[in-house]
Structure formats: structure tokens, C-alpha cells
Write an enzyme that holds these catalytic residues in place. Structure first.
Site, PDB file in Angstrom:
ATOM      1  N   GLY A 115       0.794  -1.216   0.000  1.00 57.49           N
ATOM      2  CA  GLY A 115       0.000   0.000   0.000  1.00 57.49           C
ATOM      3  C   GLY A 115       0.826   1.265   0.000  1.00 57.49           C
ATOM      4  O   GLY A 115       0.378   2.310  -0.491  1.00 57.49           O
ATOM      5  N   GLU A 138       3.386  -9.240  -1.860  1.00 58.55           N
ATOM      6  CA  GLU A 138       2.103  -9.893  -1.608  1.00 58.55           C
ATOM      7  C   GLU A 138       2.131 -11.414  -1.766  1.00 58.55           C
ATOM      8  O   GLU A 138       1.438 -12.133  -1.029  1.00 58.55           O
ATOM      9  CB  GLU A 138       1.030  -9.293  -2.524  1.00 58.55           C
ATOM     10  CG  GLU A 138       0.579  -7.900  -2.135  1.00 58.55           C
ATOM     11  CD  GLU A 138       1.528  -6.803  -2.563  1.00 58.55           C
ATOM     12  OE1 GLU A 138       1.299  -5.643  -2.191  1.00 58.55           O
ATOM     13  OE2 GLU A 138       2.505  -7.106  -3.289  1.00 58.55           O
ATOM     14  N   ASP A 146      -1.433  -5.431  -5.726  1.00 65.74           N
ATOM     15  CA  ASP A 146      -2.593  -4.606  -6.044  1.00 65.74           C
ATOM     16  C   ASP A 146      -2.197  -3.130  -5.965  1.00 65.74           C
ATOM     17  O   ASP A 146      -1.085  -2.784  -6.324  1.00 65.74           O
ATOM     18  CB  ASP A 146      -3.775  -4.951  -5.129  1.00 65.74           C
ATOM     19  CG  ASP A 146      -3.499  -4.637  -3.666  1.00 65.74           C
ATOM     20  OD1 ASP A 146      -2.317  -4.565  -3.255  1.00 65.74           O
ATOM     21  OD2 ASP A 146      -4.478  -4.440  -2.911  1.00 65.74           O
TER      22      ASP A 146
END
Length: 352
Positions: A115, A138, A146
């Protein structure tokens, strides 16, 4: 009194935002995402704000990712709405940063993971230090890159972004510059010069663009040669293959003396990651090369809606972050047991 998780103020016509969870490596939760969005929205039409700075509290991390353990607890509680809200609002925030009409400067000192990458990659000026460690880790927890990773990773040189996404490996400042994931590198002790320049900037004789130029003129730190550049030929040769099985077989067959140790280390890494997450990541990044940013976010959200129920993330979080036995029971446990139809099923129904 409890400190706010996001600090915001305006100093010398610059909006200052600090992620303020240093004991949690400034990992993002939904409250932080909403606060960040509110401040950026407020400053959009504020003529007293000409630029924005993003930083993390403490010296350990700009932002070490999303608070995935909190999302895991929501999954156990059956709170699907909160999970969807977290990812949707996080991606909307990252998209806002990418398209923000006023320059955003990201001070990416320490860990910049997951993030944190999503929040910083859309900034106009991405400043790292000799202590910066960047990555999309991840697959180590059974997830996929993502927060726009399907957009910015495939646009790194050659197959380096595919390699980084599939392995989940962190990189240092030299590789961050080489991969186009940062703009300039300075020494950590020069961050005080950055702050002083912004605090004393004369807006009567300059504008936001000249501010960026002045920041870029500060003394740089040379992090040395990029390790990924040294292995670029091998990375391209192995990670250009269509399937994860082919990548594994290619690495096993490596005979070049200059690359064989790297190939063995990479194989060891792949054997530790979730085979399903790596295979979905490979397909996601291949598709991301042909999609625009908005479409990449939409595809990532399409996968998110399925992943806790059908993917490996619940087991990865349990093994690495909750029980910490570091013995995840991946499904399937080995790359050669992957069913291509299962991988393809995650992408079914998505229309770019």
C-alpha cells in the site's frame, strides 16, 4: 492523548501529510485512507495549497503496506462489506494521487511496501534515501500485487517488474531508480534540507514547478550499481515465459556461471511463495501491460472480491502474521500441481 493516525497541516502553501502509525510501520487502515482522501479533496480547490508532501512518521517506514491483519479479522467475522470498502477506497485514493492536479512529493524513506507503493507511485516527485526498501511482497502472504501494481510493475524495464511481482522481493535504492519506481535518491540526513527548502520557498518568485526543480537540484546520493541491471539478461530470459511452470523449469536449467547462483536463490524464493498467488500475479501483470491505470484498478478489485474465499491469503496471513509458525499450507502446495483452469477462473467475467 492518542495521536491522530494522519497528521495534516498547511505550511508555506504546501499541504503536509504524515502517516502517523510508526509502531505499525505506518500501515494503512480504512480510517487513514479516509483521512488522506478528505485532506486531498479539501486541498484541491484551496488556493493556499500549491503542492502536497507525503511522509511517514519515524525512520523505519514511509508505509509498509495495508493493515492486512485487520482485513483478515473482518474476513473471519464475515464482514465482506468492510473488506470491499477497504480495497475500493484505497484504490480510489491511489487513483486520486496519480491524477492530482497539484504536485505531490513523496518522501519514501525506510520501508515502502504494498500500500505504500500504491500511495507513492502516483506522486510527481518520488524521493528515496539510502535506507529505502521498496517492494510488492504480496505473494509471500498468498496475495497478488494490487494498489496499481498491475500498472506500474509491468512498465519496469524488460521483465524486471514481472520478476518483482512474482517473487515479492524487496529492492534497494539503486534498483528502485533502475526500475523507474523512484525519481531521485538523497541521503537520509539531507531530508532536513528538503524540509528547509520547502519551509522557506519564496512563492513570490516561483511556482510549484520551480519548487520541484529546486528539490531536484539538492545534492544526490549515488546508491551504486543496480543488482537487477546486472541480472537483467537472466531475468528477461526466465520471466518472459508464459506460465509459472515454464519459469521454474527455465530457472532449473540455468547453466550460465554468472547467473546460476541467482537462479538457485530465485527458485528457493518461488518454493516459499503461494503457487496460486504467483500464477495469478503472472497473469495479472501480463494483462496489466495492455491496460490503462483505471482498468488495472478495476481488474485488481475484480480479483479482490474473490480472493479471500478462493485464494490463499487467509492461510498466508494466519501463518506469517497471526500464528507466525511460518508454515503456510498453500493450495496447491507446489507449482507443478497448479490447475490452469483455476487460475483462469479468477479472471472470468472481467471486461476491461
Amino acid at each position: 492523548m492518542t495521536q491522530p493516525v494522519v497528521l495534516a497541516a498547511i505550511h508555506n502553501r504546501i499541504g503536509q501529510i504524515t502517516l502517523n502509525r510508526p509502531t505499525g510501520l505506518n500501515a494503512l487502515n480504512l480510517d487513514m485512507i479516509r483521512l488522506l482522501r478528505r485532506h486531498l479533496d479539501d486541498w484541491l480547490e484551496d488556493d493556499n495549497v500549491q503542492a502536497v508532501v507525503l511522509r511517514g512518521a519515524g525512520e523505519r517506514a514511509f508505509c509498509a503496506g495495508g493493515d492486512i491483519r485487520a482485513v483478515y479479522e473482518q474476513y473471519l467475522a464475515g464482514d465482506e462489506a468492510s473488506i470491499v470498502a477497504f480495497f475500493t477506497e484505497e484504490y480510489d485514493l491511489d487513483g486520486l494521487v496519480h491524477g492530482y492536479p497539484k504536485p505531490i512529493i513523496a518522501l519514501m524513506d525506510g520501508f515502502v511496501l504494498g500500500g505504500g507503493m500504491g500511495l507513492s507511485q502516483g506522486a510527481r516527485l518520488r524521493i528515496i534515501t539510502e535506507h529505502s526498501r521498496l517492494g510488492m511482497p504480496e505473494t509471500a502472504i498468498g496475495y497478488f500485487p494490487d494498489v496499481g501494481g498491475s500498472y506500474f510493475l509491468p512498465r519496469a524495464p524488460g521483465e524486471t517488474g514481472i520478476y518483482l511481482g512474482v517473487t515479492g522481493n524487496h529492492i534497494g535504492p539503486a534498483d528502485a531508480l533502475y526500475c523507474g519506481l523512484a525519481d531521485i535518491c538523497i541521503r537520509r540526513d539531507s531530508l532536513a534540507q528538503v524540509e528547509a527548502l520547502m519551509a522557506g520557498y519564496d512563492w513570490t518568485s516561483g511556482n510549484a514547478e520551480t519548487l520541484l526543480e529546486a528539490l531536484c537540484d539538492l545534492p544526490r546520493h549515488d546508491p551504486g550499481p543496480a543488482p537487477l541491471a546486472a541480472q537483467r539478461d537472466a531475468i528477461d530470459r526466465h520471466f518472459r515465459h508464459h506460465s509459472l511452470t515454464e519459469i521454474q523449469q527455465s530457472l532449473i536449467a540455468e547453466q550460465d556461471a554468472s547467473s546460476i547462483d541467482w537462479a538457485r536463490q530465485t527458485l528457493t524464493t518461488l518454493q516459499q511463495r503461494s503457487p496460486l498467488a504467483m500464477a495469478v500475479t503472472l497473469e495479472l501483470l501480463r494483462r496489466g501491460r495492455e491496460l490503462d491505470l483505471h482498468q488495472c484498478f478495476a481488474l485488481e478489485l475484480h480479483l479482490d472480491r474473490q480472493w479471500f474465499g478462493k485464494g490463499d491469503i487467509a492461510e498466508g496471513v494466519r501463518a506469517l502474521l497471526v500464528d507466525k509458525d511460518r508454515k503456510p499450507r498453500w493450495n496447491p502446495p507446489q507449482i507443478d500441481q497448479l490447475d490452469p483452469a483455476r487460475v483462469a477462473d479468477f479472471f472470468a467475467g472481467f471486461v476491461a
